[in-house]
Design a protein around this motif. Sequence first.
Motif, PDB file in Angstrom:
ATOM      1  N   ASP A   1       0.708  -1.088  -0.015  1.00  0.00           N
ATOM      2  CA  ASP A   1      -0.100  -0.047   0.175  1.00  0.00           C
ATOM      3  C   ASP A   1       0.850   1.108  -0.113  1.00  0.00           C
ATOM      4  O   ASP A   1       0.701   2.232  -0.482  1.00  0.00           O
ATOM      5  CB  ASP A   1      -0.982  -0.022   1.055  1.00  0.00           C
TER       6      ASP A   1
ATOM      7  N   HIS B   1      -6.858   4.679   6.036  1.00  0.00           N
ATOM      8  CA  HIS B   1      -6.127   5.846   5.419  1.00  0.00           C
ATOM      9  C   HIS B   1      -6.378   7.179   6.036  1.00  0.00           C
ATOM     10  O   HIS B   1      -7.123   7.238   6.758  1.00  0.00           O
ATOM     11  CB  HIS B   1      -6.586   5.740   3.872  1.00  0.00           C
TER      12      HIS B   1
ATOM     13  N   ASN C   1      -1.216   6.328   4.181  1.00  0.00           N
ATOM     14  CA  ASN C   1      -1.673   5.294   5.304  1.00  0.00           C
ATOM     15  C   ASN C   1      -1.463   5.643   6.722  1.00  0.00           C
ATOM     16  O   ASN C   1      -0.950   6.762   6.899  1.00  0.00           O
ATOM     17  CB  ASN C   1      -1.141   3.864   5.109  1.00  0.00           C
TER      18      ASN C   1
ATOM     19  N   HIS D   1      -7.440  -0.989   9.258  1.00  0.00           N
ATOM     20  CA  HIS D   1      -6.468  -0.623   8.307  1.00  0.00           C
ATOM     21  C   HIS D   1      -6.907   0.644   7.802  1.00  0.00           C
ATOM     22  O   HIS D   1      -8.290   0.611   7.009  1.00  0.00           O
ATOM     23  CB  HIS D   1      -6.479  -1.714   7.200  1.00  0.00           C
TER      24      HIS D   1
HETATM   25 ZN   LIG Z   1      -5.364   0.520   1.951  1.00  0.00          ZN
END
Ligand SMILES: [Zn+2]
Length: 529
Positions: free
Chosen positions: A17, A211, A245, A209
């Motif tokens: 990512d 952003h 992220n 997870h």
């Molecule tokens: Zn991601």
Amino acid sequence: MSPDAVRVELYDTTLRDGAQRADLSYTVEDRLRILHRLDQVGFPFVEGGWPGANPRDSEFFKLATKETLTRSTLVAFGMTRRAGERAPDSQALRDLLDAGTETVCLVGKAWALHVTDALRTDLDEGEAMVRESVAFLRAQGRRVFFDAEHFFDGYLTDPAFAMRVLIAAEEAGAERLVLCDTNGGMLPFDVARIVADVKGSAGVPLGIHVHNDAGCAVANSLVAVDAGAYQVQGTINGYGERTGNADLIPIAADLMLKMGAVDALPDGAVEHLTELAHYVAEVANVAPDSHQPYVGRFAFTHKAGLHTSGVARLSGAYEHIPPETVGNRRGVVASDYGGGATVRMKAVEIGLDLADEAIPRVVEDVKERESKGYTFDVADASLELLMRGASGWRQPFFEIESYRVHVEQRTPDEEPLAEATVKVVTKGSRHIESAEGHGPVGALDNALRKALTNDYPELAHMSLEDYRVRVLGEQHGTGAVVRVLIDTSNGERGWTTVGVSENIIEASWEALTDAYLFGLLHPREAEVA
Ligand SMILES: [Zn+2]
């Protein structure tokens, strides 16, 4: 570990990512270097890429699965089967298996809108794609983590479907249900509430997870842990698409130093966070963020006068943690008030035994240089060299005999090329080296580096990170004066040097030679054990 300690599992996706960041691209060698560094520091899971999505990722797994890792488990990332396809016929799943990792992270859609409008299929098929893909990977002997893409947006609009997808993944054998804020727009209140809700229905550990599009990625990760999430996914320095992220550097520090998750990384690892952040920035060729929490160069640098003398006496009252805890250092900005107390504190910071009678001389030197256009606010390395000079120190490393540079464009269509020659004496021998560069400063840097590395091979680790020029205007009835600031890094720490002259080459040369001198004065510490 105490019984009430918070348990978390860190999952790094800098290589997958993180590589989505707009100005970033890793070579396969870069990725291997970062993988090994994450393994040394002790991140339990490192996601290496998306095999099949591009040839580089597949090539990386071919090499990476042959490497010996001591602490990290390498993970391959991939997609579910497509709508209407059988799992054994899925090229995406085949690519994921071909990566050859024991653990895979499978992403599937948890937002009903995406299933009906992006995949253009019905919700039953959306659920079946997840269930059958997880089951297929499990049948092939893989450990499966399930990334529920757009989970939070999905939960807010159609919680029943978002939960159906999670439960399907769990029933099919997924070991982690990772709740993703793929759009990055969630706020901590919603994340905390939704994670707590889901926690009640999930039989396996949850992951988070997120952003950073709303500026809340670190906060969202921490509240998710507080609400019961176990796995935290993120990237070193917060690299990632758009605004990035969740940054695992402050997350790891916050978890370990402030939330009681003392086992998040192995013993001693937290002291390597500063080094790790700088190392990854260097390999990724991204200028390190000097103001990054915990690990930025200025994360513990104090400026206001009163405050600064307070810090010297009572650091705990002005700093949230001792900077050494994360491998950082305290800094002082010296120029604004140029008082003796600040100079003394700066001397302590750099470990310089400065005699009392040298202090007024340093204050005088700083003032005089500043009147000529120098600035020591950020040029910490030049300031240290000045202070050492005022205390009688003479550098023993090299002596410059001469330098020369010329720029030539041979035909109007050709790029101009610069060529420099440097004559230097090191350890009693004379070195004459020439080098080319796209510009005069680059050529001088290359030539000086060649000349010095004969006797100082460790300088090969040094690289110029940034070069800034400012025209300061006319002074003393002569031409305009320019100030050059050069940021240099050795992969472990960065420093800044300054040069001032009417001649831009001379100003650059001054900053450049100081940069090398400082690099020799402060060699790299041993690699992480
Ligand atoms: Zn991601």
